[in-house]
Design a protein around this motif. Structure first.
Motif, mmCIF file in Angstrom:
data_model
loop_
_atom_site.group_PDB
_atom_site.id
_atom_site.type_symbol
_atom_site.label_atom_id
_atom_site.label_comp_id
_atom_site.label_asym_id
_atom_site.label_seq_id
_atom_site.Cartn_x
_atom_site.Cartn_y
_atom_site.Cartn_z
ATOM 1 N N THR A 3 24.583 23.801 41.838
ATOM 2 C CA THR A 3 24.555 24.814 41.687
ATOM 3 C C THR A 3 25.807 25.958 42.169
ATOM 4 N N VAL A 4 25.911 26.964 41.999
ATOM 5 C CA VAL A 4 27.330 27.563 42.431
ATOM 6 C C VAL A 4 25.956 29.287 42.458
ATOM 7 N N VAL A 5 26.788 29.858 44.242
ATOM 8 C CA VAL A 5 26.006 31.045 43.602
ATOM 9 C C VAL A 5 27.078 31.837 44.819
ATOM 10 N N LEU A 6 27.080 33.094 43.937
ATOM 11 C CA LEU A 6 28.275 33.628 44.853
ATOM 12 C C LEU A 6 27.866 34.569 44.982
ATOM 13 N N ASP A 7 27.566 34.870 46.668
ATOM 14 C CA ASP A 7 27.070 36.500 47.233
ATOM 15 C C ASP A 7 27.757 36.838 48.030
ATOM 16 N N ASN A 8 27.898 38.807 47.056
ATOM 17 C CA ASN A 8 29.232 39.723 47.872
ATOM 18 C C ASN A 8 30.411 38.820 48.224
ATOM 19 N N VAL A 9 30.949 37.819 47.468
ATOM 20 C CA VAL A 9 32.633 37.281 47.976
ATOM 21 C C VAL A 9 33.333 39.154 47.636
ATOM 22 N N SER A 10 34.325 38.876 48.768
ATOM 23 C CA SER A 10 35.485 39.299 48.232
ATOM 24 C C SER A 10 36.992 38.592 49.075
ATOM 25 N N LYS A 11 37.745 38.568 47.866
ATOM 26 C CA LYS A 11 39.654 38.221 48.729
ATOM 27 C C LYS A 11 40.431 38.876 49.028
ATOM 28 N N VAL A 12 40.969 39.731 49.831
ATOM 29 C CA VAL A 12 41.944 39.848 50.325
ATOM 30 C C VAL A 12 43.256 39.422 51.204
ATOM 31 N N TYR A 13 44.263 39.413 50.428
ATOM 32 C CA TYR A 13 45.335 38.390 50.531
ATOM 33 C C TYR A 13 46.235 38.583 51.771
ATOM 34 N N PRO A 14 46.063 38.130 52.080
ATOM 35 C CA PRO A 14 47.964 38.291 53.730
ATOM 36 C C PRO A 14 48.106 39.998 52.839
ATOM 37 N N GLY A 15 49.193 40.631 54.183
ATOM 38 C CA GLY A 15 49.270 41.770 52.940
ATOM 39 C C GLY A 15 48.408 43.307 52.608
ATOM 40 N N GLY A 16 47.145 41.732 52.143
ATOM 41 C CA GLY A 16 46.459 43.498 51.695
ATOM 42 C C GLY A 16 45.760 43.716 50.260
ATOM 43 N N TYR A 17 46.448 43.327 49.691
ATOM 44 C CA TYR A 17 45.846 42.798 48.085
ATOM 45 C C TYR A 17 44.454 42.473 48.231
ATOM 46 N N LEU A 18 43.882 43.026 46.970
ATOM 47 C CA LEU A 18 41.790 42.952 47.683
ATOM 48 C C LEU A 18 41.955 42.511 45.302
ATOM 49 N N ALA A 19 42.267 40.936 45.707
ATOM 50 C CA ALA A 19 41.903 40.244 44.599
ATOM 51 C C ALA A 19 40.905 40.205 43.563
ATOM 52 N N VAL A 20 39.529 39.949 45.027
ATOM 53 C CA VAL A 20 38.324 39.834 44.383
ATOM 54 C C VAL A 20 37.309 41.232 45.331
ATOM 55 N N ASP A 21 36.234 42.116 44.303
ATOM 56 C CA ASP A 21 35.806 43.077 45.040
ATOM 57 C C ASP A 21 34.122 42.628 44.902
ATOM 58 N N ARG A 22 33.709 42.453 46.053
ATOM 59 C CA ARG A 22 32.060 41.845 46.201
ATOM 60 C C ARG A 22 31.366 41.280 45.182
ATOM 61 N N LEU A 23 31.883 40.194 44.543
ATOM 62 C CA LEU A 23 31.965 39.722 43.572
ATOM 63 C C LEU A 23 30.513 38.582 43.853
ATOM 64 N N SER A 24 29.480 38.905 42.972
ATOM 65 C CA SER A 24 27.956 37.867 43.128
ATOM 66 C C SER A 24 27.622 37.196 41.332
ATOM 67 N N LEU A 46 39.242 33.164 42.584
ATOM 68 C CA LEU A 46 37.593 32.827 42.177
ATOM 69 C C LEU A 46 37.159 31.610 42.756
ATOM 70 N N LEU A 47 37.795 30.555 41.663
ATOM 71 C CA LEU A 47 38.078 29.197 40.982
ATOM 72 C C LEU A 47 38.246 28.797 42.559
ATOM 73 N N ARG A 48 39.354 29.397 42.510
ATOM 74 C CA ARG A 48 40.201 28.397 44.202
ATOM 75 C C ARG A 48 38.974 28.773 45.268
ATOM 76 N N MET A 49 38.772 29.677 45.678
ATOM 77 C CA MET A 49 37.587 29.885 46.735
ATOM 78 C C MET A 49 36.448 29.136 46.126
ATOM 79 N N ILE A 50 35.764 28.541 44.673
ATOM 80 C CA ILE A 50 34.401 27.597 44.852
ATOM 81 C C ILE A 50 35.692 26.579 45.673
ATOM 82 N N ALA A 51 36.179 26.002 45.242
ATOM 83 C CA ALA A 51 37.055 25.274 45.026
ATOM 84 C C ALA A 51 37.229 25.002 46.699
ATOM 85 N N GLY A 52 37.474 25.328 47.392
ATOM 86 C CA GLY A 52 37.858 25.259 48.543
ATOM 87 C C GLY A 52 39.631 25.178 49.403
ATOM 88 N N LEU A 53 39.936 25.746 47.957
ATOM 89 C CA LEU A 53 41.562 26.084 48.428
ATOM 90 C C LEU A 53 42.098 27.172 48.576
#
Ligand SMILES: Nc1ncnc2c1ncn2[C@@H]1O[C@H](COP(=O)(O)OP(=O)(O)OP(=O)(O)O)[C@@H](O)[C@H]1O
Ligand SMILES: [Mg+2]
Length: 424
Positions: A3-24, A46-53
């Protein structure tokens, strides 16, 4: 299985780009979950965060009940297939598929058996001794899939695996992916920007826009009852008619959706009537797909209808579409506020990026959302698009009337959120 659970996940790339915003979001055991959205909305991130990349900036990832934010990719038991599944050019198809098992020092007898079994399922069993350079794009993607799945990962991640293939091959391979992952029972997260592919493949679809989750549900749920006007529009194969209407309740007898030159009556018995009546005196957005409208024969006058002059007819092979000049006020698709650049800025990118990450980690919001898009702000008159079926029942220039299927009419607030019936 996993099972995969994403809880309030965000991604900010270096430089400040908010690519994924508090996603559950959750993918259940054995589920085929499709991530759908326009280019740049954050699907691959999002997929790369699940993969650990890719690191997770804030929020939590749980894989099979285990906190996984800091797990190395190889400890996640996931397999991933990309758009251009790169293969080892000097190994045969057999050698490519068996490679992960050889690394894992699996029993050679088992490896042989497994490669044959999988290559049959993927219809590449007759090319096991060929090299990737001699295969078509579709065949290479099958090999890439075989190599990814051969180890029986508990989670299968696919990032637009079919987007480089021609239409016929895409349809064929889509069905095979669907039956393969279902037969294996592997939990799968599949990324695409193609709504037809998503509807055809998914157990459930999650739709993203600008890094924000818009809706999640079975294909039927999100097609028939989309959470936002963006979702409705993105899932429509033909352009969705999005119109502005003022809500009125004359003498409280019924609800009148007033488009200016035209009105539609909605009876109080409609499940959404009371929710719509809260907007009385104000504008709402009415979404009507071309197949929610049907040509009315002359003289027939029953039920809700709209009318206009046929501007043009379009032949689409299996159906005709008509464009009616009906003088209806059209509105653009409301989009969620774009928060993605909030941390950006060339001059002080570093400090603003850090501030954004701090705010995400502390759970506080940045500036308040901008006010919702006001539907009344637009006065564009667009044509009403009507599906005619296999015969062009009208001629260009003639006056035509269409009946409106109220059950298929989608209703949204001015900022694009579905107007829900009251919860019972
Ligand atoms: N390494 C990076 N550094 C900075 N920004 C990035 C990086 N990778 C991606 N982005 C940005 O993050 C946003 C989301 O990118 P992502 O690749 O997740 O989109 P996507 O939904 O997969 O799009 P597509 O359908 O085109 O593949 C994009 O605007 C992209 O430019
Ligand atoms: Mg991508």
């Amino acid at each position: 299985m996993s099972t995969v659970v994403l809880d309030n996940v965000s991604k900010v790339y270096p430089g400040g780009y908010l690519a994924v915003d508090r996603l559950s979001l959750k993918a259940g055991e054995g589920e085929l979950l499709v991530l759908l959205g326009p280019s740049g909305c954050g699907k691959s991130t999002l997929l790369r965060m699940i993969a650990g990349l890719e690191d997770i900036t804030s929020g939590e990832l749980w894989l099979n009940g285990e906190y996984a934010n800091h797990l190395a990719p190889r400890d996640r038991d996931v397999a991933m297939v990309f758009q251009n599944g790169a293969l080892y050019p000097h190994r045969t198809v057999r050698g490519n598929i068996s490679f992960p098992l050889e690394i894992a020092k699996a029993d050679p007898g088992y490896v042989k058996e497994r490669v044959v079994e999988l290559s049959r399922a993927l219809h590449i069993d007759e090319m096991l001794d060929r090299r990737p350079g001699t295969l078509s794009g579709g065949q290479r993607q099958r090999v890439a899939m075989g190599r990814a799945i051969v180890r029986q990962p508990s989670l299968f991640l696919m990032d637009e695996p079919l987007s480089n293939l021609d239409a016929g091959m895409r349809t064929e391979l889509r069905m095979e992916i669907s039956s393969l992952v279902r037969a294996l029972g592997v939990t799968t997260v599949y990324v695409t920007h193609d709504q037809v592919e998503a509807l055809a493949l998914a157990d459930r679809i999650a739709i993203l826009n600008r890094g924000v989750l818009q809706d999640v549900g079975t294909p039927g749920q999100i097609y028939n009852d989309p959470a936002t006007a963006f979702v409705a529009s993105f899932l429509s194969s033909q352009q969705l008619n999005l119109l502005e209407a003022v809500v009125r309740t004359p003498q409280n007898q019924y609800i009148l959706l007033d488009f200016g030159l035209h009105q539609i009556i909605m009876p109080w018995t409609d499940p959404r009537a009371y929710a719509v009546s809260r907007h009385v005196g104000n504008s709402i957005i009415v979404g009507i797909r071309p197949d929610g409208l049907a040509p009315l024969p002359p003289g027939v006058d029953q039920g809700p209808c709209l009318a206009g002059r046929v501007r043009t007819l379009e032949y689409h092979g299996h159906e005709w579409l008509a464009y009616l000049e009906a003088g209806l006020p059209a509105v653009p698709v409301p989009e969620p506020p774009d928060r993605r650049r909030h941390g950006d800025g060339a001059a002080n990118g570093g400090s603003r990026a850090k501030a954004l990450v701090r705010r995400l980690l502390s759970g506080t919001h940045e500036e308040p959302d901008p006010p919702p898009v006001n539907a009344s702000g637009s006065h564009r008159r667009a044509d009403l698009i009507v599906r005619l079926g296999s015969r062009p029942v009208w001629r260009a220039g003639e006056h035509a009337r269409v009946s409106v299927d109220l059950a298929k009419m989608l209703l949204f607030t001015p900022d694009g959120a579905r107007i829900d019936p009251p919860r019972r």
